[in-house]
Design a protein around this motif. Structure first.
Motif, short mmCIF file in Angstrom:
data_model
loop_
_atom_site.label_atom_id
_atom_site.label_comp_id
_atom_site.label_asym_id
_atom_site.label_seq_id
_atom_site.Cartn_x
_atom_site.Cartn_y
_atom_site.Cartn_z
N ALA A 115 43.75 30.71 38.16
CA ALA A 115 44.74 30.64 37.24
C ALA A 115 46.05 30.83 37.98
O ALA A 115 47.08 29.91 37.60
CB ALA A 115 44.64 32.02 36.38
N PHE A 174 47.52 38.00 36.62
CA PHE A 174 46.59 37.32 37.65
C PHE A 174 46.86 37.67 39.11
O PHE A 174 46.17 37.91 39.84
CB PHE A 174 46.51 35.89 37.54
N ALA A 175 48.25 37.55 39.35
CA ALA A 175 48.81 37.88 40.41
C ALA A 175 48.58 39.26 41.00
O ALA A 175 48.08 39.77 41.96
CB ALA A 175 50.31 37.62 40.45
N GLN A 183 31.94 39.28 38.35
CA GLN A 183 32.34 38.58 39.42
C GLN A 183 33.64 37.94 39.89
O GLN A 183 34.38 37.97 40.72
CB GLN A 183 31.04 37.75 39.72
N GLN A 184 33.94 37.31 38.60
CA GLN A 184 35.22 36.54 38.53
C GLN A 184 36.46 37.75 38.47
O GLN A 184 37.56 37.17 38.13
CB GLN A 184 35.39 35.47 37.44
N LYS A 185 36.06 38.75 38.50
CA LYS A 185 37.16 40.03 38.34
C LYS A 185 37.95 39.89 36.76
O LYS A 185 39.20 40.05 37.06
CB LYS A 185 38.01 39.90 39.33
N ARG A 186 37.29 39.39 35.89
CA ARG A 186 38.02 39.08 34.69
C ARG A 186 38.30 40.63 34.02
O ARG A 186 39.28 40.83 33.36
CB ARG A 186 37.35 38.29 33.83
N ALA A 211 46.44 41.27 39.81
CA ALA A 211 45.08 41.32 39.88
C ALA A 211 44.25 40.81 40.99
O ALA A 211 43.46 41.36 41.94
CB ALA A 211 43.98 40.77 38.73
N LEU A 212 45.11 39.72 41.73
CA LEU A 212 44.67 39.14 42.98
C LEU A 212 45.11 39.98 44.16
O LEU A 212 44.35 40.21 45.09
CB LEU A 212 45.37 37.72 43.21
N ASN A 272 37.03 33.14 41.99
CA ASN A 272 37.83 34.32 41.49
C ASN A 272 38.86 33.49 40.38
O ASN A 272 39.66 32.50 40.72
CB ASN A 272 38.63 34.91 42.54
N SER A 273 38.60 34.11 39.24
CA SER A 273 39.31 33.25 38.07
C SER A 273 40.88 33.49 38.02
O SER A 273 41.43 32.55 37.44
CB SER A 273 38.96 33.89 36.67
N PHE A 274 41.06 34.83 38.65
CA PHE A 274 42.66 35.13 38.97
C PHE A 274 43.30 34.09 39.69
O PHE A 274 44.35 33.50 39.62
CB PHE A 274 42.80 36.27 39.07
N ALA A 275 42.69 33.74 40.98
CA ALA A 275 43.35 32.92 41.85
C ALA A 275 43.34 31.69 41.45
O ALA A 275 44.36 31.03 41.63
CB ALA A 275 42.20 32.82 43.03
#
Lengths: 351, 351
Positions: free
Chosen positions: B52, A49-50, A120-123, A52-53, B47-50
């Motif tokens: 998480a 996640f980090a 949109q959530q960038k999953r 990806a962020l 944002n799902s990553f943020a």
DNA sequence: CTGAAAGCGCTTACAG
DNA sequence: CTGAAAGCGCTTACAG
């Protein structure tokens, strides 16, 4: 364990750790080795996640099966003989390429929101959409949002109708029209003149293609298109079964051959005929489409038009990966040939 | 569009936006409504990553099919009649509960790393492991790391053997032993005395259970355990087919009935017998396990022990969700009853 | 070649 | 009830 811990242990900065993780060239071999060793030793895994962020890819692709308006039967999708092998191959291929796959089924508009959210959530980096039934607007909307997408079994014209930026898009199809023509020609070659059809779902690309090819081939040979022999199956076994029963009950003249828009329906039809004492292929020839596993295991073995599902699925994965990585730009289209597999469910029309 | 943008538009701070998104109680209705309205209007998705990264759940669960050491045939898993309905139901149930599902197949130790990484990288809140074959150490390792896990078809004793903190763990099984006993009693009730078996994979929980029950029931009735009638099938059709052919070629006395550890093998066996002119059930009765879709479509229709796959899959999803949310703590175990479905592949032994 | 720093977009004590 | 600030764990210009 974070990259900072690794950095300390290796005596470098987080920047350097990141550089070796991402395989940047400007790291001396000695430094790289040291860092790698520490990573190895501690089984360190960077937090996805980090990453990806911070702008990296997620290394996961989405796989979405669209089957709107069928809430009634919740187990249909993955046991759907057409879709099951696709998820199989897509997952395997993606896994082999180092990608995870995120799956979501779409039965309703609400489910479709989840698909859009996944983007949109960038999953996910990109997605594969398999339409067994679909709402073209929703797809267009996603394309419009620039979501990297590979569409399987969609009408190219429908998608391209609107002025959309399509450089994140690819469409994969099989040559259903040609495949159907081949099947029909085969039947006609066997002497059949009254040929019926079990239609697929007409809001589906393949459903329409198969039907058009059926009509066109009949016309080309000046053969009759008999209304009572056009059965509505919607690609569903139950519906095909019912349609055949209705046909039999109606007492009209039966066709001598039947082209079924998919195997599931063909097989149900054979069951219906068997129950009524009509022998396939002696009394009636039948030909399916998709060449699913079951086709060669039923009795009589079903003649069918085979789809290169394996190649199509692999191509879908490869395409989406290349679109996501930026290697592939510009709208592209791939069409795969079908193949007629002759088995035991058809025979020459008795003179 | 970020939470900050929403905050500005709604005239509040990011904190407040976050509070309404996460449904915190201490937000006045008016504020909540305003924020919600802005979110709605702009189709904002956090944002799902943020999220998480900041400590929230990912709302995705992993589904992993373990099938080590079978690299040869890459399309086996999802077309595996046992596994296909499980992915079906798991995906549907999870989707309905608002979860995404991340799928990965495990053919090798390397693939297993990806499963562990999915946890370590925090890609998923928890996972479901379906073992068609497995390496128990690797599973123990994951359990040891505190990964929230639901195991399907695992031996409870094997997992609990080690002193592990198991409060993130649950195991789901079917009563394979009892199911096999019921099948065997049925055969014995029909008068069969020489009953063979097509074994499943013995490094599998269900494979062992079904075999033990077979032996135990025979012993209980003082019936012979005939070595030549114990065929190695490993749960695979091809292998079962070959084993039956070998049996026929060997010229030894055939059993009058055969218990097959799964339907796939039972069906291949029937094909093999058919090719050699041995009639099922006239010459030989056969009974399967799993009650897959195909069982009722082959000829003759296969008598089989049915597994409540639907309930099991749903239970797995519900359990993992509850474990992840902290509602369920402490090791738990669920066992589901089987049911004998009598069809046409068995008949009383002719006197 | 490499480190300090800013930034990715959220959540959550903390203080008020 | 609510905002400023720190923090989650990475990546990537930037400067040297």
């Amino acid at each position: 364990m974070r990259s900072e811990d690794i950095a300390k242990l290796a005596g470098v900065s987080r920047s350097t750790v990141s550089r070796v993780i991402n395989n940047y060239p400007n790291v001396p071999e000695a430094t790289r080795a040291k860092v790698l060793e520490v990573i190895e030793r501690h089984h360190y895994e960077p937090n996805s996640f980090a990453r990806a962020l911070a702008g990296k890819r997620t290394d996961t692709i989405g796989l979405f099966a669209i089957s709107m308006n069928e809430k009634e039967n919740a187990r249909r999708i993955y046991q759907n003989s057409y879709f099951a092998p696709i998820v199989d191959l897509v997952v395997d291929t993606a896994n082999a390429r180092g990608f995870y796959v995120l799956i979501h089924t779409v039965y309703s508009r609400n489910d479709f929101q989840k698909v859009k959210q996944a983007f949109q959530q960038k999953r996910i980096d990109g997605g594969i959409l398999v339409g067994t039934q679909k709402d073209i607007e929703l797809v267009r909307e996603m394309v419009g949002q620039g979501a990297p997408l590979v569409l399987i079994d969609y009408d190219i014209a429908e998608i391209t109708a609107e002025r959309l930026d399509k450089h994140h898009l690819a469409i994969i199809n099989s040559n259903d029209y040609e495949g159907t023509v081949e099947a029909m020609e085969y039947l006609i070659g066997l002497g059949h003149r009254h040929i019926g059809i079990i239609q697929g779902r007409m809001n589906t690309y393949s459903g329409r293609e198969r039907y058009m090819a059926y009509e066109d081939t009949l016309r080309k040979h000046d053969l009759p298109i008999v209304k009572s022999s056009i059965l509505q199956g919607d690609f569903l076994k139950e519906q095909a079964y019912a349609a055949v029963m209705d046909l039999l009950d109606s007492g009209v003249e039966l066709p001598t051959a039947l082209f079924s828009s998919n195997d599931d329906m063909a097989i149900s039809a054979m069951e219906a005929f068997a129950e009524r004492g009509i022998s396939v292929p002696d009394d009636l020839s039948i030909i399916g489409f998709d060449d699913v596993q079951l086709a060669s295991r039923v009795h009589p073995k079903l003649t069918s038009v085979s789809l290169p599902i394996e190649e199509m699925s692999k191509a879908a994965v490869d395409l989406i990966i290349r679109i996501c990585s930026g290697e592939q730009t510009g709208f592209s289209t791939l069409s795969f040939p079908t193949r007629l597999v002759t088995r035991d469910s058809c025979r020459p029309l008795a003179p």
